[in-house]
Motif scaffolding. Structure first.
Motif, PDB file in Angstrom:
ATOM      1  N   ASP A 218     -51.991  77.206 -44.552  1.00 28.41           N
ATOM      2  CA  ASP A 218     -52.068  75.740 -44.641  1.00 28.41           C
ATOM      3  C   ASP A 218     -52.270  75.302 -46.086  1.00 28.41           C
ATOM      4  O   ASP A 218     -51.677  74.315 -46.535  1.00 28.41           O
ATOM      5  CB  ASP A 218     -53.214  75.230 -43.769  1.00 28.41           C
ATOM      6  N   TRP A 219     -53.124  76.029 -46.823  1.00 26.74           N
ATOM      7  CA  TRP A 219     -53.338  75.691 -48.237  1.00 26.74           C
ATOM      8  C   TRP A 219     -52.032  75.844 -49.018  1.00 26.74           C
ATOM      9  O   TRP A 219     -51.694  74.995 -49.848  1.00 26.74           O
ATOM     10  CB  TRP A 219     -54.413  76.599 -48.844  1.00 26.74           C
ATOM     11  N   TRP A 220     -51.301  76.908 -48.742  1.00 19.10           N
ATOM     12  CA  TRP A 220     -50.048  77.134 -49.455  1.00 19.10           C
ATOM     13  C   TRP A 220     -49.042  76.006 -49.172  1.00 19.10           C
ATOM     14  O   TRP A 220     -48.319  75.570 -50.077  1.00 19.10           O
ATOM     15  CB  TRP A 220     -49.453  78.484 -49.049  1.00 19.10           C
ATOM     16  N   CYS A 221     -48.993  75.550 -47.959  1.00 17.78           N
ATOM     17  CA  CYS A 221     -48.057  74.466 -47.625  1.00 17.78           C
ATOM     18  C   CYS A 221     -48.413  73.191 -48.385  1.00 17.78           C
ATOM     19  O   CYS A 221     -47.513  72.463 -48.849  1.00 17.78           O
ATOM     20  CB  CYS A 221     -48.055  74.221 -46.119  1.00 17.78           C
ATOM     21  N   LEU A 334     -50.615  73.867 -70.914  1.00 18.72           N
ATOM     22  CA  LEU A 334     -49.908  74.653 -69.904  1.00 18.72           C
ATOM     23  C   LEU A 334     -50.699  75.911 -69.554  1.00 18.72           C
ATOM     24  O   LEU A 334     -50.822  76.280 -68.374  1.00 18.72           O
ATOM     25  CB  LEU A 334     -48.512  75.026 -70.409  1.00 18.72           C
ATOM     26  N   ALA A 335     -51.267  76.576 -70.565  1.00 10.24           N
ATOM     27  CA  ALA A 335     -52.055  77.783 -70.311  1.00 10.24           C
ATOM     28  C   ALA A 335     -53.288  77.458 -69.475  1.00 10.24           C
ATOM     29  O   ALA A 335     -53.670  78.230 -68.584  1.00 10.24           O
ATOM     30  CB  ALA A 335     -52.458  78.440 -71.631  1.00 10.24           C
ATOM     31  N   GLY A 336     -53.917  76.314 -69.741  1.00  8.90           N
ATOM     32  CA  GLY A 336     -55.074  75.908 -68.953  1.00  8.90           C
ATOM     33  C   GLY A 336     -54.702  75.650 -67.509  1.00  8.90           C
ATOM     34  O   GLY A 336     -55.412  76.061 -66.581  1.00  8.90           O
ATOM     35  N   LYS A 337     -53.591  74.958 -67.301  1.00 14.43           N
ATOM     36  CA  LYS A 337     -53.130  74.698 -65.936  1.00 14.43           C
ATOM     37  C   LYS A 337     -52.768  75.999 -65.222  1.00 14.43           C
ATOM     38  O   LYS A 337     -53.058  76.170 -64.022  1.00 14.43           O
ATOM     39  CB  LYS A 337     -51.914  73.770 -65.963  1.00 14.43           C
ATOM     40  N   THR A 338     -52.132  76.916 -65.948  1.00 16.84           N
ATOM     41  CA  THR A 338     -51.767  78.203 -65.357  1.00 16.84           C
ATOM     42  C   THR A 338     -52.998  78.964 -64.919  1.00 16.84           C
ATOM     43  O   THR A 338     -53.038  79.558 -63.833  1.00 16.84           O
ATOM     44  CB  THR A 338     -50.960  79.038 -66.369  1.00 16.84           C
ATOM     45  N   SER A 339     -54.038  78.941 -65.756  1.00 16.66           N
ATOM     46  CA  SER A 339     -55.280  79.638 -65.413  1.00 16.66           C
ATOM     47  C   SER A 339     -55.931  79.016 -64.177  1.00 16.66           C
ATOM     48  O   SER A 339     -56.388  79.732 -63.271  1.00 16.66           O
ATOM     49  CB  SER A 339     -56.246  79.592 -66.599  1.00 16.66           C
ATOM     50  N   GLN A 340     -55.974  77.696 -64.124  1.00 12.81           N
ATOM     51  CA  GLN A 340     -56.579  77.025 -62.972  1.00 12.81           C
ATOM     52  C   GLN A 340     -55.829  77.345 -61.684  1.00 12.81           C
ATOM     53  O   GLN A 340     -56.436  77.617 -60.639  1.00 12.81           O
ATOM     54  CB  GLN A 340     -56.600  75.513 -63.206  1.00 12.81           C
ATOM     55  N   ARG A 341     -54.503  77.310 -61.770  1.00 12.06           N
ATOM     56  CA  ARG A 341     -53.715  77.598 -60.566  1.00 12.06           C
ATOM     57  C   ARG A 341     -53.869  79.066 -60.164  1.00 12.06           C
ATOM     58  O   ARG A 341     -53.915  79.391 -58.971  1.00 12.06           O
ATOM     59  CB  ARG A 341     -52.244  77.255 -60.832  1.00 12.06           C
ATOM     60  N   THR A 342     -53.977  79.952 -61.144  1.00 12.98           N
ATOM     61  CA  THR A 342     -54.175  81.367 -60.841  1.00 12.98           C
ATOM     62  C   THR A 342     -55.458  81.586 -60.060  1.00 12.98           C
ATOM     63  O   THR A 342     -55.488  82.303 -59.053  1.00 12.98           O
ATOM     64  CB  THR A 342     -54.208  82.196 -62.139  1.00 12.98           C
ATOM     65  N   HIS A 343     -56.544  80.951 -60.497  1.00 16.63           N
ATOM     66  CA  HIS A 343     -57.822  81.115 -59.811  1.00 16.63           C
ATOM     67  C   HIS A 343     -57.769  80.533 -58.397  1.00 16.63           C
ATOM     68  O   HIS A 343     -58.396  81.073 -57.478  1.00 16.63           O
ATOM     69  CB  HIS A 343     -58.942  80.472 -60.618  1.00 16.63           C
ATOM     70  N   ALA A 344     -57.008  79.470 -58.214  1.00 21.43           N
ATOM     71  CA  ALA A 344     -56.867  78.908 -56.872  1.00 21.43           C
ATOM     72  C   ALA A 344     -56.104  79.868 -55.958  1.00 21.43           C
ATOM     73  O   ALA A 344     -56.394  79.978 -54.760  1.00 21.43           O
ATOM     74  CB  ALA A 344     -56.160  77.560 -56.937  1.00 21.43           C
ATOM     75  N   ILE A 345     -55.131  80.569 -56.531  1.00 22.97           N
ATOM     76  CA  ILE A 345     -54.302  81.479 -55.738  1.00 22.97           C
ATOM     77  C   ILE A 345     -55.044  82.768 -55.410  1.00 22.97           C
ATOM     78  O   ILE A 345     -54.854  83.342 -54.321  1.00 22.97           O
ATOM     79  CB  ILE A 345     -52.992  81.789 -56.497  1.00 22.97           C
TER      80      ILE A 345
END
Length: 499
Positions: A218-221, A334-345
């Protein structure tokens, strides 16, 4: 041949959904298949001749070699790990698995008398890598060949099916082989501790964690909501309705100075080198496709528990990684956003990609479209030359064979440098275009580190002096055209549609 994994240490400290730890299964003779293994088997049914899932591990062994000790070491390591002894077949129309005896022995080939031993060894290595595995009648998923090029020079080729291992597992396997070889050579036996967990234990845990997986789906969707699949990459030819996915690859080295700059930038920004290298890849895709919202496949180790660190098996999960830019976003942004999204994943990295794709297809009312056609992998694993007494062990780069995607970039440590490998579908891209894309990735990385607060759209995409290998320094700048505003897919973050 040490091992580590992209994002692995961060995974242990990331906020994740609470879950029970993996434990030894209650029925050791029961060999459950993980969902990844089941999907691999299903793909095999569609094309039993494909070698795309093969991992062609190969090393150059220079120096005096005790062949019998090496064979004993390989047999010992394969015997220790159930994933390497797993045999997959069909039982009443469904995939099933059992544990086999392991590697029967090394096939030995002598090409020392050939006019060009290296060429002969390369041809044998390619043939081994391109030989399909049997997932119909419970065939082994590992095979081995030792090629003798000279008295003190050999190539060890160990093709492994992806249903038995991932790239990180290959590093573990080779490391154990080297350590075991040293013991057998001295007339002893390896002192390795018993393996506390095996891959089928993880498969059973996964089977018992379906409710948690559905919650994560559900989170992925929600994460992918509103995304329109497809990237306008600079193909040289139109995509046909069918494809053989014939692949080729290029490599380049990022020198020690640039690698150190990546690590400094990551440390200062309190992010990982994985986030930095992934950001450069996303920047490349944003620029060449001229879109501010895209999804790429990014490989995650999928080893959320410390007890899985030394377990061999196909854990790695290539997940849809969404990257978004807004007006004026810099490389630092962009690097900050990438890091945040990585931790969420990281807390949801165990969800099989196919499960996400199925859920997204249902939300799109049956519209079947791949989530991504480009891949990125970062291996925080040293693939540099190793020595054991008088034996020098050097990893070999084996031809790609079928492409696993339209385009994929992988980065791995090689001593004080990074090695970058770009694989591409030759039915879509010419080599010159692939080289230009590789140059552009390296140049965007170097420029982003040098000018991290400049907008991503303004960073240069021409070759940089930090790049070595493959003749990168001597090539002219890539022929990236300048498109007028609004042509093809608009890129809202790029003024005047500039690259």
């Amino acid at each position: 041949m040490t091992r580590a994994s992209a994002g692995h240490e961060a995974a242990r400290h990331a906020v994740s959904i609470p879950t029970a730890a993996v434990r030894p299964r209650t029925e050791p003779h029961d060999v459950p298949l993980s969902e990844i293994q089941r999907r691999i088997w299903a793909a095999h049914q569609l094309d039993p001749t494909t070698v795309a899932p093969t991992i062609p591990a190969a090393v150059d062994l220079s120096g005096p070699l005790d062949v019998d000790a090496l064979e004993s070491a390989i047999t010992h390591v394969v015997g220790r790990h159930e994933a390497l002894r797993t045999e997959i077949g069909v039982n009443e129309g469904l995939p099933a698995a059992r544990l086999g005896a392991g590697l029967a022995g090394l096939r030995r080939v002598d090409v020392s008398g050939s006019p060009d031993p290296d060429l002969a060894a390369s041809e044998i290595t390619r043939a081994e890598a391109e030989e399909p595995f049997d997932l119909e009648t419970f065939g082994p998923l590992v095979r081995g060949t030792l090629i003798r090029l000279a008295t003190e020079r050999h190539w060890l080729v160990l093709p492994v099916h992806h249903a038995a291992a991932d790239a990180l597992s290959i590093g573990l396997m080779l490391g154990e082989i080297v350590n075991s070889y040293g013991a057998y050579k001295m007339g002893g036996k390896p002192a390795a501790a018993p393996v506390p967990l095996q891959y089928p234990d993880f498969a059973e845990w996964e089977r018992e964690s379906r409710e948690e997986i559905e919650t994560a789906v559900d989170w992925w969707c929600e994460e992918l909501d509103g995304f329109v699949p497809g990237l306008a990459l600079p193909h040289d030819r139109r995509r046909l309705g069918w494809s053989t996915h014939k692949g080729d690859h290029l490599t380049a080295q990022i020198d020690a100075g640039c690698k150190a700059a990546v690590e400094r930038f990551a440390s200062d920004a309190v992010i990982t080198p994985f986030a930095v290298m992934t950001s450069a890849f996303c920047a490349l895709l944003h620029r060449v496709s001229r879109t501010d919202d895209l999804v790429a496949g990014v490989s995650f180790a999928n080893r959320r528990f410390a007890e899985l660190d030394q377990v061999i098996g196909p854990f790695a999960n290539t997940l849809p990684f969404r990257s978004r830019l807004t007006d004026g976003d810099s490389f630092r942004d962009l690097a900050g956003k990438t890091s945040q999204r990585t931790h969420a994943i990281l807390g949801r990295q165990h969800v099989p990609t196919a499960r996400i794709a199925d859920a997204m297809e249902a939300r799109r009312e049956g519209v079947d479209s791949p989530l991504f056609g480009v891949l990125f992998t970062f291996l925080d694993e040293d693939r540099s030359e190793q020595t054991l007494d008088d034996l020098t062990i050097t990893p070999l780069s084996v031809s790609a064979g079928p492409s696993k995607a339209d385009l994929s970039v992988s980065v791995a440590k090689r001593g004080a440098e990074y090695e970058v490998r770009l694989e591409y579908d030759t039915e879509l891209f010419d080599q010159t275009t692939a080289r230009s894309l590789l140059d552009a990735y390296l140049s965007l990385l170097a420029a982003g580190l040098d000018r991290p607060d400049d907008p991503v759209w303004a960073l240069p995409m021409s070759p940089s002096s930090v790049v070595t290998g493959n003749g990168v320094r001597s090539r002219p700048p890539p022929p990236w055209p300048t498109w007028p505003p609004g042509s093809r897919r608009p890129y809202a973050s790029i003024p005047n549609g500039r690259l």
